[in-house]
Write a protein that holds these residues in place. Structure first.
Motif, short mmCIF file in Angstrom:
data_model
loop_
_atom_site.label_atom_id
_atom_site.label_comp_id
_atom_site.label_asym_id
_atom_site.label_seq_id
_atom_site.Cartn_x
_atom_site.Cartn_y
_atom_site.Cartn_z
N TYR A 112 0.82 -1.22 0.00
CA TYR A 112 0.00 0.00 0.00
C TYR A 112 0.85 1.27 0.00
CZ TYR A 112 0.81 -0.23 5.06
OH TYR A 112 1.40 -0.30 6.29
N ILE A 113 2.04 1.18 0.59
CA ILE A 113 2.94 2.34 0.54
C ILE A 113 3.45 2.53 -0.89
CG2 ILE A 113 5.13 3.31 1.36
CD1 ILE A 113 3.53 3.29 3.72
N LYS A 114 3.76 1.41 -1.56
CA LYS A 114 4.23 1.51 -2.95
C LYS A 114 3.15 2.15 -3.82
CE LYS A 114 7.67 -2.20 -3.32
NZ LYS A 114 7.42 -3.31 -2.40
N ILE A 115 1.90 1.75 -3.60
CA ILE A 115 0.81 2.35 -4.38
C ILE A 115 0.70 3.84 -4.07
CG2 ILE A 115 -1.71 2.35 -4.70
CD1 ILE A 115 -1.56 -0.73 -4.21
N GLY A 116 0.87 4.20 -2.79
CA GLY A 116 0.89 5.61 -2.40
C GLY A 116 1.97 6.38 -3.11
N ILE A 117 3.14 5.76 -3.27
CA ILE A 117 4.25 6.43 -3.97
C ILE A 117 3.86 6.71 -5.42
CG2 ILE A 117 6.61 6.12 -4.81
CD1 ILE A 117 7.17 4.54 -2.19
N VAL A 118 3.17 5.76 -6.04
CA VAL A 118 2.75 5.97 -7.43
C VAL A 118 1.76 7.14 -7.51
CG1 VAL A 118 1.48 4.95 -9.36
CG2 VAL A 118 3.17 3.59 -8.13
N VAL A 119 0.82 7.20 -6.56
CA VAL A 119 -0.15 8.31 -6.54
C VAL A 119 0.58 9.64 -6.40
CG1 VAL A 119 -2.06 9.34 -5.23
CG2 VAL A 119 -2.01 6.87 -5.63
N VAL A 120 1.54 9.68 -5.47
CA VAL A 120 2.32 10.90 -5.27
C VAL A 120 3.05 11.28 -6.56
CG1 VAL A 120 4.43 11.74 -4.13
CG2 VAL A 120 2.61 10.68 -2.77
N ALA A 121 3.65 10.30 -7.22
CA ALA A 121 4.40 10.57 -8.45
C ALA A 121 3.47 11.11 -9.54
CB ALA A 121 5.10 9.29 -8.92
N LEU A 122 2.28 10.55 -9.63
CA LEU A 122 1.34 11.02 -10.65
C LEU A 122 0.91 12.47 -10.38
CD1 LEU A 122 -0.88 7.86 -11.24
CD2 LEU A 122 0.79 8.88 -12.81
N MET A 123 0.64 12.79 -9.10
CA MET A 123 0.28 14.17 -8.74
C MET A 123 1.39 15.12 -9.14
SD MET A 123 -1.14 13.41 -4.91
CE MET A 123 -1.65 15.03 -4.42
N PHE A 124 2.61 14.70 -8.84
CA PHE A 124 3.78 15.54 -9.12
C PHE A 124 3.96 15.75 -10.62
CE2 PHE A 124 8.37 15.48 -10.14
CZ PHE A 124 8.71 16.70 -9.61
N LEU A 125 3.94 14.63 -11.37
CA LEU A 125 4.20 14.73 -12.81
C LEU A 125 3.11 15.54 -13.51
CD1 LEU A 125 5.48 11.11 -13.46
CD2 LEU A 125 6.82 13.22 -13.51
#
Lengths: 149, 447
Positions: B121-134
């Motif tokens: 779930y943390i890895k999925i959170g990292i992807v969400v964060v990355a998408l927001m950023f990009l």
């Protein structure tokens, strides 16, 4: 920087070259993937081996040990530990010794690197040993140089 | 600060410095476990200490990259950020996920491979964060001026996100697993991260030296070309002994040996820009960090990498303290220092101060860099002894470790120096400077 290289040329070299090298890399990796899948034919990944690998990950064994030289360097290499325990000659003896070793941790000997105690069932201990037997049969191009790892 | 939305960078820089501090504390605990293995309580075994040390490192570097991007993109694109609110939300999500991961590690919630121990779930959170950023950064660049610096930076950042997806691929075949684990680890630090490094350094060079953008951008293309042309096939140096075919020994040796070239180019670039540039920027500490970054990256990533990259050498050195020595100096030189350079450059402007405790900042530069260099030297010596005893003579691992105690004590000393340096660095950035320090009247922002 030389006037002969224009910015547009530098840009084209960058993007073109990157695509080229990535394609070459992809082709080689594809060949190695085929090779790796073939390994599993002669050295089958049984459910027990796969379960052992999950235990390896779940307990972060690689954060102290190396496996094929990768991981942390706080504890011995385990890719060939099955052979170091004589598993190729006396599989039952090696299995018992490895399981007993894991069960006996930590030693609490002063000055000696400590391994945590993991609450593993007999079945899980067998699975981790099955996994390490599997890794010992992977062709690592004769690495490590000595059985000591 | 030309654009108000650049201010969100401050949050990222504070977050990064917090995690940097945590990284060093856990690094120190790890170093202590090498010399006094029974000194810490059972809930802090080496494995947990190491995963917090390495994860905190990776996350603070990424957080620094995010902050640096939010700082420099408005100036490059000549427009405000698409959404400063989204950037703040993204920060708290990322910082929260990092905090949750660390606390979870202490209670045994980890799963995965080295550096990728985060629960799913943390890895999925990292992807969400990355998408927001990009999304946020890409929208900003699309509506504004497109420069080579922002293009290369975005390419690097998108690459970071794309290659992170391989963190979700965990096949039960260990050979395959290891091959694609390197698609995250190697293609990050010897690939797309170097794009981020080079573009931040190019930005700093324009600002600090006043050299013409055309010249800097051409250099940037040359550097990133050299990086990827050598680095992509250089992945082969991780494919020597993991069950992959023997041809990687040739490919990996040849291309990874050339990975020193882009780092050499970065040194030449940085120093020739300073030599050519007419501007005397008042922030001398930022220039010191920028130049120091290029040199230390050359030694850590370039020279110390080359030291053990040729297959016949690596056969003996693979997975010894030589690897640890290289890892420390390379991460510090290439990625910690570029972040510390950016913080040093941007923080006075973010806090609305004239250049501040510069002397103290420069002293911290020498102490931290000296400390890491000393650790690297100690680990290199430990590695040489280890290689000889274990890999040449065939002694058992634990017997060899018993011979290395002195080197591990020296490494611990180097680590203490780094912590002292960090304290001075934090004071120099955060404590208000002397009111009498005059703001330089000649300061003219580039372009």
């Amino acid at each position: 920087m030389s006037e002969t290289l224009t910015k547009a040329a530098a840009r084209n070299i960058f993007y073109g070259g990157t695509v080229f090298f990535f394609v070459v890399f992809g082709v080689l990796v594809a060949d190695s993937v085929t090779d790796a899948i073939a390994i599993a034919k002669v050295n089958p990944i049984t459910p027990s081996v796969a379960a052992g690998k999950r235990i390896w990950e779940r307990h972060a064994c690689f954060d102290c040990h190396t496996l094929f030289g990768e991981g942390a360097r706080f504890a011995p290499e385990l890719g060939n530990v099955w052979l170091r325990y004589g598993g190729d000659k006396d599989p039952d003896g090696a299995r018992e010794s490895l399981k007993q070793w894991i069960k006996n941790q930590p030693t609490r000997v002063e000055g000696r690197h400590q391994m945590p105690h993991f609450d593993l069932t007999e079945q899980q201990l067998d699975q981790i040993v099955d996994y390490l037997r599997w890794t010992s049969r992977v062709n690592t191009q004769n690495w490590p140089p000595h059985i000591s790892g | 600060m030309k654009y108000e939305s650049q201010g969100v960078a401050k949050l990222y820089f504070f977050g990064a410095l917090t995690l940097f501090s945590a990284q060093l504390v856990f690094g120190l605990l790890g170093a202590i476990l090498y010399v006094a293995p029974t000194s810490l309580p059972d809930f802090l075994p080496f494995s947990v200490v190491r995963m917090i040390h390495t994860n905190a490192l990776v996350v603070w570097l990424l957080m620094g990259f995010f902050g640096a991007t939010y700082y420099l993109i408005p100036e490059e694109a000549e427009t405000e950020l698409h959404s400063p609110g989204l950037a703040k939300l993204q920060f708290w999500l990322f910082f929260g996920a990092a905090g949750a991961a660390v606390v979870g590690y202490l209670f045994g919630y980890y799963d995965g491979r080295s550096y990728l121990e985060q629960p799913l779930y943390i890895k999925i959170g990292i992807v969400v964060v990355a998408l927001m950023f990009l999304y946020n950064v890409s929208m900003t660049v699309l509506k504004g001026r497109k420069t080579v610096i922002s293009n290369i930076l975005l390419l690097g950042l998108w690459g970071i996100a794309v290659f992170f997806l391989f963190a979700f691929y965990v096949p039960s075949n260990t050979v395959l697993d290891k091959m694609f684990w390197w698609w995250v680890v190697h293609l990050w630090v010897e690939g797309v991260w170097e794009l981020v490094l080079a573009s931040i350094l190019a930005f700093l060079m324009i600002k600090l030296t006043g050299v013409d953008r055309e010249v800097v951008e051409k250099w940037l293309y040359v550097i990133v070309s050299l990086t990827l042309f050598t680095g992509i096939l250089g992945t082969g140096h991780h494919y020597y002994w993991i069950g992959t075919p023997a041809y990687w020994q040739w490919i990996g040796s040849i291309f990874s040996a050339l990975e020193v070239v882009p780092f050499f180019a970065i040194v030449i670039f940085a120093f020739s820009m300073v030599y050519k540039g007419g501007r005397r920027h008042p922030n001398k500490a930022a220039l010191l960090w920028s130049l120091g970054c290029s040199v230390t990256a050359f030694f850590g990533a370039g020279v110390w990498g080359f030291l053990h990259t040729l297959a016949p050498v690596n056969y003996y050195t693979h997975g010894t303290q030589i690897t640890a020595a290289h890892g420390h100096l390379a991460f510090y030189g290439a990625y910690a220092m570029i972040n510390l350079a950016m913080f040093t450059y941007a923080m006075p402007q973010l806090l609305n101060r004239a250049p501040y405790n510069q002397t103290l900042n420069m002293i911290s530069f020498w102490i931290i860099t000296g400390g890491v260099a000393f650790m690297t030297a100690a680990l290199t010596l430990a590695g040489v002894v280890q290689v000889h005893l274990q890999r040449v003579m065939g002694m058992a691992y634990m017997d060899v470790q018993a011979q290395l105690g002195m080197f591990y004590w020296l490494r611990l000393g180097g680590g203490l120096a780094v912590i002292l340096g960090l304290v001075l660095y934090l004071v120099s950035l955060l404590a208000p400077g002397k009111a009498s320090a005059p703001a330089s009247a000649s300061y003219v922002p580039a372009e």
